[in-house]
Design an enzyme around this catalytic site. Structure first.
Site, PDB file in Angstrom:
ATOM      1  N   ARG A  34       0.742  -1.119   0.135  1.00 35.37           N
ATOM      2  CA  ARG A  34      -0.042   0.040  -0.135  1.00 35.37           C
ATOM      3  C   ARG A  34       0.900   0.975   0.105  1.00 35.37           C
ATOM      4  NH1 ARG A  34      -2.718   3.225   4.537  1.00 35.37           N
ATOM      5  NH2 ARG A  34      -4.044   4.642   3.184  1.00 35.37           N
TER       6      ARG A  34
ATOM      7  N   HIS B 233      -3.251  10.980   0.354  1.00 33.95           N
ATOM      8  CA  HIS B 233      -2.461  10.635   1.775  1.00 33.95           C
ATOM      9  C   HIS B 233      -2.154  12.045   2.247  1.00 33.95           C
ATOM     10  CE1 HIS B 233      -1.343   7.581   4.731  1.00 33.95           C
ATOM     11  NE2 HIS B 233      -0.764   8.559   5.000  1.00 33.95           N
TER      12      HIS B 233
ATOM     13  N   ASN C 197      -7.112   8.827   2.576  1.00 38.84           N
ATOM     14  CA  ASN C 197      -6.628   8.002   3.733  1.00 38.84           C
ATOM     15  C   ASN C 197      -6.946   9.059   4.907  1.00 38.84           C
ATOM     16  OD1 ASN C 197      -4.663   6.511   5.439  1.00 38.84           O
ATOM     17  ND2 ASN C 197      -3.785   8.475   5.853  1.00 38.84           N
ATOM     18  N   GLU C 198      -7.645   8.540   5.612  1.00 39.46           N
ATOM     19  CA  GLU C 198      -8.377   8.832   7.053  1.00 39.46           C
ATOM     20  C   GLU C 198      -8.808  10.300   6.995  1.00 39.46           C
ATOM     21  OE1 GLU C 198      -4.934   8.891   9.705  1.00 39.46           O
ATOM     22  OE2 GLU C 198      -5.137   6.740   9.998  1.00 39.46           O
TER      23      GLU C 198
ATOM     24  N   ASN D 244      -7.670   1.760   9.312  1.00 41.50           N
ATOM     25  CA  ASN D 244      -6.408   1.870   9.915  1.00 41.50           C
ATOM     26  C   ASN D 244      -6.593   1.805  11.451  1.00 41.50           C
ATOM     27  OD1 ASN D 244      -5.168   2.383   7.719  1.00 41.50           O
ATOM     28  ND2 ASN D 244      -4.958   4.820   7.841  1.00 41.50           N
TER      29      ASN D 244
ATOM     30  N   TYR E 101      -4.698   1.426  15.308  1.00 40.65           N
ATOM     31  CA  TYR E 101      -3.476   1.546  16.331  1.00 40.65           C
ATOM     32  C   TYR E 101      -3.902   1.202  17.559  1.00 40.65           C
ATOM     33  CZ  TYR E 101      -1.073   3.451  12.155  1.00 40.65           C
ATOM     34  OH  TYR E 101      -0.383   3.560  11.211  1.00 40.65           O
TER      35      TYR E 101
ATOM     36  N   GLU F 235      -3.519  -0.092   7.610  1.00 42.54           N
ATOM     37  CA  GLU F 235      -2.308   0.391   8.463  1.00 42.54           C
ATOM     38  C   GLU F 235      -2.608  -0.082   9.975  1.00 42.54           C
ATOM     39  OE1 GLU F 235      -1.248   4.414   8.990  1.00 42.54           O
ATOM     40  OE2 GLU F 235      -1.831   4.807   6.919  1.00 42.54           O
TER      41      GLU F 235
HETATM   42  C1  NOJ Z   1      -1.771   7.059   9.874  1.00 47.48           C
HETATM   43  C2  NOJ Z   1      -1.297   7.835   9.003  1.00 47.48           C
HETATM   44  O1  NOJ Z   1      -2.071   7.141   7.674  1.00 47.48           O
HETATM   45  C3  NOJ Z   1       0.089   7.778   8.638  1.00 47.48           C
HETATM   46  O2  NOJ Z   1       0.353   8.504   7.697  1.00 47.48           O
HETATM   47  C4  NOJ Z   1       0.770   7.937   9.941  1.00 47.48           C
HETATM   48  O3  NOJ Z   1       2.066   7.980   9.633  1.00 47.48           O
HETATM   49  C5  NOJ Z   1       0.377   7.000  10.725  1.00 47.48           C
HETATM   50  N1  NOJ Z   1      -1.040   7.023  11.054  1.00 47.48           N
HETATM   51  C6  NOJ Z   1       1.250   6.853  12.258  1.00 47.48           C
HETATM   52  O4  NOJ Z   1       0.752   8.025  12.905  1.00 47.48           O
END
Ligand code: NOJ
Length: 493
Positions: free
Chosen positions: A98, A143, A187-188, A328, A330, A396
């Protein structure tokens, strides 16, 4: 389907080593990958006709906003070293990569009057190299690196951006469509709008929450839908790819049983804002979001809600515009209800929720990333139950530290998160089809510059050749991919 079946074993390891009662295999058709983005790795910021984007602009003109006063002018130099990056992917054994296209390489001024042939040629060569190595391309159109001239007209708050994005998408489909299997429009969106326009955490650091973030979101969702329709109507039958959107999903867990409604409200404000218009049969923004913002807008003396309204025609044309749900993920937090009486227009006052982390949870170098592996399994189940998407792609997931080759905390994070992903797929039957680790390389982490590192490969940014060296996490991930199960690892966070 899972020819290797499920291998159960009961081995107990000595203290400090992770104990697992069951070890599951990933399905045979599951795709492992890694992720990056153009501004964060490419460098070559002004080469071959590329125009200025908002991150070039911010890092060059407001250097003090970047923790180490760095920029992405050279970054990992992947613009020149892409063959080396693809060799790393090959060595890791991933089947999907990706990455994102840089809008300003294709339309240097953002405005769609003349695509830059050198920018297009670069990506064609890059995509050919991926194909030659048998790696599936998953391409993000946007992005975060918006062409600066579009920002000067208001960026995503100006409806004029919608046709500009549509034209950019069209040129990308036209030139790269035969070589890209998965397209991600944006993205996001939450980070683009809430953090870029509603705070000063990301470019364009506008900090106008409760107004600019909602305007940004409105145009962004429309732009996404138009790009989807262009692909669907004109290119799908030619190339047979898939197109979707990637949303950042934090799992919000009720702090106590009485916080369930609060947790759902927080999921709706953060995830539903983007997913509800696209993935539900009713479409439109989540009802709770419309209600809370309208109520507070009235109290504040606004004649209309600060959250813009879609017309019925728009609602209908946005619904269903995604072949898959890109996630994504985390981290997770506990939430409780917060009665906020002030009259400010901030997004976080609009949702009236307070989020907390447990002190015992481990943390990445980025303090917002708490290590909560079970939250991954929960959000995946919630997504399937709430939106019933035909496919979920984890676009992600990753962990930051301050660098070093023996990245045991990253191995521990990936090990635990991958176990929960595996359980969600095999035990809970969540339809997750791929996983991309963030990130292949140490790279430019936005306002954190090069201070926080997410890579499985170390990059020496003090060396003009930007040499790459595998970390322990690259070796760990390589084993996971080869064995198609997580296996043993030392748990340290
Ligand atoms: C999500 C983002 O899409 C990416 O660009 C970023 O580096 C990571 N989070 C980590 O913060």
């Amino acid at each position: 389907m899972w020819t290797k079946g499920i291998l159960f074993f009961t081995i107990y390891f000595v203290k400090g080593i992770h104990c697992e009662l069951s070890n599951l295999y990933f399905p045979d058709d599951f795709l492992f990958g890694t992720a990056t983005s153009s501004y964060q790795i490419e460098g070559a910021w002004n080469e071959d006709g590329k125009g200025e984007n908002i991150w070039d602009h911010l890092t060059h003109n407001h250097t003090h906003l970047i923790r180490d006063r760095s920029n992405g002018d050279i970054a990992c130099d992947s613009y020149h070293k892409y063959k080396e990056d693809i060799a790393l992917l090959k060595d890791l054994g991933v089947s999907v990569y990706r990455f994102s296209f840089s809008w300003s390489r294709i339309f240097p001024h953002g405005h769609p009057y003349k695509p830059n042939p050198a920018g297009i040629a670069h990506y064609v060569a890059f995509l050919d190299e991926l194909a030659a190595n048998n790696i599936t391309a998953m391409a993000t159109l946007f992005h975060w690196d918006l062409p600066q001239p579009l920002q000067e007209l208001g960026g995503w708050t100006n409806p004029r951006i919608v046709p500009c994005f549509a034209e950019y998408a069209k040129v990308a489909f036209e030139n790269f469509g035969s070589k890209v299997k998965y397209w991600i429009t944006v993205n996001e969106p939450h980070q683009v709008c809430q953090e870029g326009y509603g705070s000063d955490n990301l470019a364009p650091v506008l900090n106008m929450s409760g107004i600019a973030d909602y305007q940004c979101g409105h145009n962004l969702i429309k732009a996404h839908a138009i790009a989807y329709h262009i692909y669907n109507d004109t290119y799908r039958h030619l190339y047979n790819g898939k197109i979707g959107i990637t949303i950042h999903g934090i799992w919000y867990e009720p702090q106590t049983p009485k916080d369930e409604e609060t947790a759902d409200r927080m999921m709706q404000f953060n995830f539903g804002w983007w997913a509800h218009p696209i993935f539900t049969s009713q479409g439109d923004y989540p009802a709770v979001m419309k209600e809370y913002i309208a109520k507070r807008s009235t109290l504040q003396g606004y004649k209309r809600s600060r959250l813009p309204e879609f017309t019925q025609e728009e609602i209908d044309s946005i619904k269903g515009t995604s072949d898959f749900l890109g996630l994504n993920h985390y981290t997770s937090y506990f939430v409780t209800d917060a009665k906020i009486n002030n009259l400010d227009t901030h997004f976080s006052s609009d949702h009236q929720v307070q989020a907390n982390a447990k002190i015992s949870w481990g943390s990445a170098a980025a303090p917002w990333i708490k290590v909560v592996p079970w939250g991954f399994r929960k959000i995946l189940n919630w997504l399937q139950n709430t939106y019933n998407p035909s496919e979920i792609h984890v676009t992600e997931n990753g962990f930051s530290d301050h660098g070093g080759l023996n990245d045991t905390t990253r191995v521990s994070y990936f090990g635990q998160y991958l176990q929960n992903l595996n359980a969600a797929i095999v035990l809970d039957k969540v339809r997750v089809k791929s996983y991309a680790a963030w990130s292949l390389l140490d790279n430019f982490e936005w306002l954190d510059g090069y201070v926080n590192r997410f890579g499985m490969y170390d990059v020496d940014f003090s060396d003009p050749n930007r040499p790459r060296t595998p970390k322990a996490s690259a070796l760990f991930y390589k084993d996971v991919i080869r064995n198609r199960r997580v296996g043993e690892f030392v748990k340290v966070n």
